[in-house]
Design a protein around this motif. Structure first.
Motif, PDB file in Angstrom:
ATOM      1  N   VAL A  69       0.842  -1.202   0.000  1.00 36.10           N
ATOM      2  CA  VAL A  69       0.000   0.000   0.000  1.00 36.10           C
ATOM      3  C   VAL A  69       0.874   1.247   0.000  1.00 36.10           C
ATOM      4  N   LEU A 112       2.390   1.795  -3.365  1.00 37.18           N
ATOM      5  CA  LEU A 112       1.433   2.357  -4.324  1.00 37.18           C
ATOM      6  C   LEU A 112       1.222   3.852  -4.077  1.00 37.18           C
ATOM      7  N   LEU A 113       1.130   4.204  -2.780  1.00 42.67           N
ATOM      8  CA  LEU A 113       0.936   5.621  -2.453  1.00 42.67           C
ATOM      9  C   LEU A 113       2.140   6.440  -2.909  1.00 42.67           C
ATOM     10  N   ASN A 134       2.154   7.008  -6.562  1.00 39.27           N
ATOM     11  CA  ASN A 134       1.185   8.026  -6.956  1.00 39.27           C
ATOM     12  C   ASN A 134       1.807   9.416  -6.995  1.00 39.27           C
TER      13      ASN A 134
END
Lengths: 75, 630
Positions: free
Chosen positions: A65, A68-69, A72
């Protein structure tokens, strides 16, 4: 070619995965060994052993997670 | 549903002469969960009936025969119940004698062949070492005037010369191939000195005494022995088959007898669980409330007012056995609860909730039309093959249906989002809208955890009263409310007017109310659960984050499928033999990915229930209801 900033973001997200994956591996190693030991004594413990073994997998999921952040940020 | 079946405590007391009949009745009724009596100053435990020891003796014999013939209790049973009535202990004993005689005979010869086999194997190993010696084996025997040394020595050739110099009478055999191998025969008077000389060449002896009965050259003898080994193992194998056949022939009888005897033994030993005085017995236990009148009627009818029977509702401190009570559709999921721990009698039975949420989680993670349909077929087939694991496969089949459903929502077919040039309809694409998927996963987590907290509130109210429930569980809702207001105000989702400005930082009403609520919740938590309560706030954040696995596991499964597809299509476009490789890659890749998906989705949805959901309300540790006679 991507610029340096994007590269650093990619490395950052890779570090998040690598670190958490190693941590999960270390944690699962000891639990797995103990679970197999318990199973050798009492076969019915298979279910519980399996569940206990996957508990630290949360670590690598948090890692994913985070990765992925971080990725971004590059967008 | 949501509650274990309600139980009543049943107490039976009577004169000892009616005990046998009472036991028989209870055994047939199969509803009383007997609470074992613990010896106290008022009454000892009863003593078993005399026949118990004879029964268990026969039972052990039968079970040992069943192990010899590799019969499993229960598994091969066709329907031994029918033959039950005709059986009796005497009949079983007389037939058992014949069977055990036959089987013991076969066993005996198997053992004999096996011991010959082991001995011959050792002999053969020794013979193989001596094969190069051109020495008749008759030479090796127990002599009066000669001793022999057979074995290995460093530089056996030169030993020959050294012994010759001594001028002794001896004979020595040497090998052409192995310079160390030797056999020496020498008069027994010189054995000590010879041994000394051999010792200098670090002689190590072979176990030649084993070979004393053999004849001819070692190589010939080895042939003979290996033929014998073959014969022995063939014979042992044949006997093993004969044993299995004998077991199969008597299977029906053995299984029926085993069942009959264990039932009889259970009855004969039942008094051990009763309280008994010199003339009276007393038994207490639990019966499902719905069966109470039936039990009373039966006992009244057969024993006609000779017993004292009473029943009443469980008291708060009673350790009541738990019989889960779920509708047929939710029943398979009791298996998952069993794997963890049974609820105690006075709390919620979460089986129905697992039935609702488990397939959703599973489907959300695997979510693929192709995988779903394929696994549905596979599990239906496996259920037919293994009816014993019916519950397990039912869970998987339901989860497969949910996988197809979510596959339709995500528009995925074996990882592909389009078939040919036809794009599948979807609400959201898992491989592209990762952040949206993450938010949904966390949202599901918040809903699921709050459901757990609500259940926890009712559990606490029942077990410890309303005040404790509000402190321990209600505080979590206040905490969440406060946090929501705080966050909503900071990101300007709601706007509240400014109260005052401290060092240029505007404190709004929203900020203030949110903070007060959080503080209040923390104080309540400390009152309810002690100092450990506030620490659990971190745990709750972790718990919510943990639901992101719904996204993570799904994402990894989609990504793997996409990679497999891309690699395979590259091969397919190249043509020729590459097409074969491409198809192989598709088959193997998707098979592995699907199997990983099953395991991952199953374990992780289970874990979300066990670790995140259950810890919010579940106590567990209930005792399973196991009625006498079943």
């Amino acid at each position: 070619m991507v610029d340096v900033g994007t590269g650093l973001v990619a490395i950052g997200s890779a570090v998040a995965i690598v670190g958490s994956a190693i941590a999960a591996g270390i944690a699962e190693k000891s639990i797995g060994a103990a679970a197999v030991g318990a199973m050798a004594e009492k076969e019915e413990l298979f279910g519980k052993g399996l569940i206990l073994t996957v508990i630290p997998e949360t670590l690598v999921i948090f890692g994913l997670v985070m990765a992925l952040l971080i990725l971004n940020l590059a967008k | 549903m949501l509650k274990p079946e309600s139980m009543s405590r049943l107490v039976i007391a009577g004169h000892k002469e009616h005990m046998q009949q009472t036991i028989n009745e209870l055994h047939q009724l199969k509803v009383l969960h007997i609470v074992d009596h613990a010896k106290n100053e008022l009454a000892d435990i009863g003593s078993p009936y005399e026949k118990a020891s004879a029964l268990s003796e026969t039972l052990i014999k039968i079970r040992s025969i069943m192990t010899y013939c590799s019969l499993n209790r229960g598994s091969d049973a066709e329907s031994p119940d029918k033959t039950h009535d005709k059986l009796s202990h005497d009949k079983i004993n007389s037939r058992l004698q014949a069977i055990s005689g036959q089987i013991a005979g076969i066993q005996e010869s198997i053992r004999e062949y096996q011991s010959r086999l082991t001995k011959n194997n050792v002999v053969l190993a020794e013979l193989r070492k001596l094969e190069d010696l051109k020495m008749p084996l008759e030479a090796i025997s127990a002599y009066k005037s000669l001793v022999y040394f057979v074995g290995y020595a460093n530089d056996a050739q030169s030993l020959h010369g050294r012994l010759q110099k001594k001028g002794w009478n001896f004979r020595m055999y040497l090998s052409q191939k192995n310079p160390k191998l030797m056999a020496l025969f020498i008069e027994s008077g010189k054995s000590k000195e010879a041994a000394e000389i051999l010792g200098q060449s670090s002689f190590s002896s072979l176990n030649a005494a084993l070979l004393e009965e053999l004849e001819g050259l070692p190589s010939k003898a080895a042939e003979k022995v290996s033929k014998e080994i073959l014969d022995c193992s063939n014979e042992a194998e044949r006997l093993g088959k004969e044993l299995a056949q004998a077991g199969k022939d008597n299977m029906e009888f053995l299984l029926a007898a085993e069942k009959y005897l264990s039932n009889e033994l259970e009855k004969a030993e039942a008094p051990l669980r009763f309280a008994a005085t010199k003339n009276a017995f007393f038994v207490s236990g639990w019966v499902p409330a719905g069966n109470i009148s039936h039990v009373m009627n039966r006992l009244e009818k057969t024993l006609k007012n000779k017993l004292f029977i009473s029943f009443d509702a469980p008291k708060p401190k009673d350790d009541v056995p738990v019989k889960l009570n779920n509708k047929k559709y939710a029943k398979p999921f009791e298996f998952l609860l069993d794997l963890y721990s049974l609820p105690i009698y006075r709390e919620f039975d979460p089986t129905l909730l697992i039935f609702l949420t488990f397939p959703i989680f599973f489907g959300f993670m695997l979510g693929d039309i192709g995988y779903g349909l394929l696994s549905l077929g596979i599990f239906a087939l496996m259920k037919k093959k293994m009816p014993k694991a019916k519950n397990f496969f039912n869970i998987f089949m339901l989860s497969s249906v949910s996988t197809v459903f979510f596959g339709l929502l995500f528009g995925e077919f074996f990882g592909a989002e389009e078939i040919g040039h036809f794009e599948l309809w979807h609400i959201l694409s898992r491989s592209h809208d990762v952040m949206l998927l993450l938010s949904i996963a966390v949202g599901i987590g918040i809903v699921h955890l709050n459901l757990g907290l609500i259940l926890g509130f009712f559990n606490e109210r029942k077990l410890h009263g309303l005040k404790h429930a509000i402190y321990a569980k209600g505080s979590w809702f206040i905490l969440q409310g406060g946090t929501f207001i705080l966050i909503a105000d900071t990101i300007n989702l709601i706007s509240t007017s400014t109260l005052l400005i401290v060092f240029g930082f505007a404190i709004t009403y929203g900020l203030l109310i949110g903070s007060i609520l959080i503080l209040l919740a923390i104080i309540m938590l400390i009152k309810g659960e002690g100092i450990i309560g506030p620490i659990e706030i971190l745990g709750l954040i972790g718990n919510i984050g943990s639901y992101s696995r719904l996204m993570a596991i799904g994402l990894s499964s989609v990504m793997l499928a996409i990679v497999i597809n891309e690699m395979a299509f590259e091969f397919l476009h190249k043509g020729n033999l590459y097409i074969l490789a491409g198809i192989l890659l598709l088959l193997i890749g998707h098979a592995i990915n699907m199997a990983l998906g099953w395991m991952g989705s199953f374990l992780h949805s289970l874990r979300l229930h066990y670790v995140e959901f259950f810890t919010k309300f579940f106590h567990g540790g209930g005792k399973k209801y196991s009625p006498f006679g079943l």
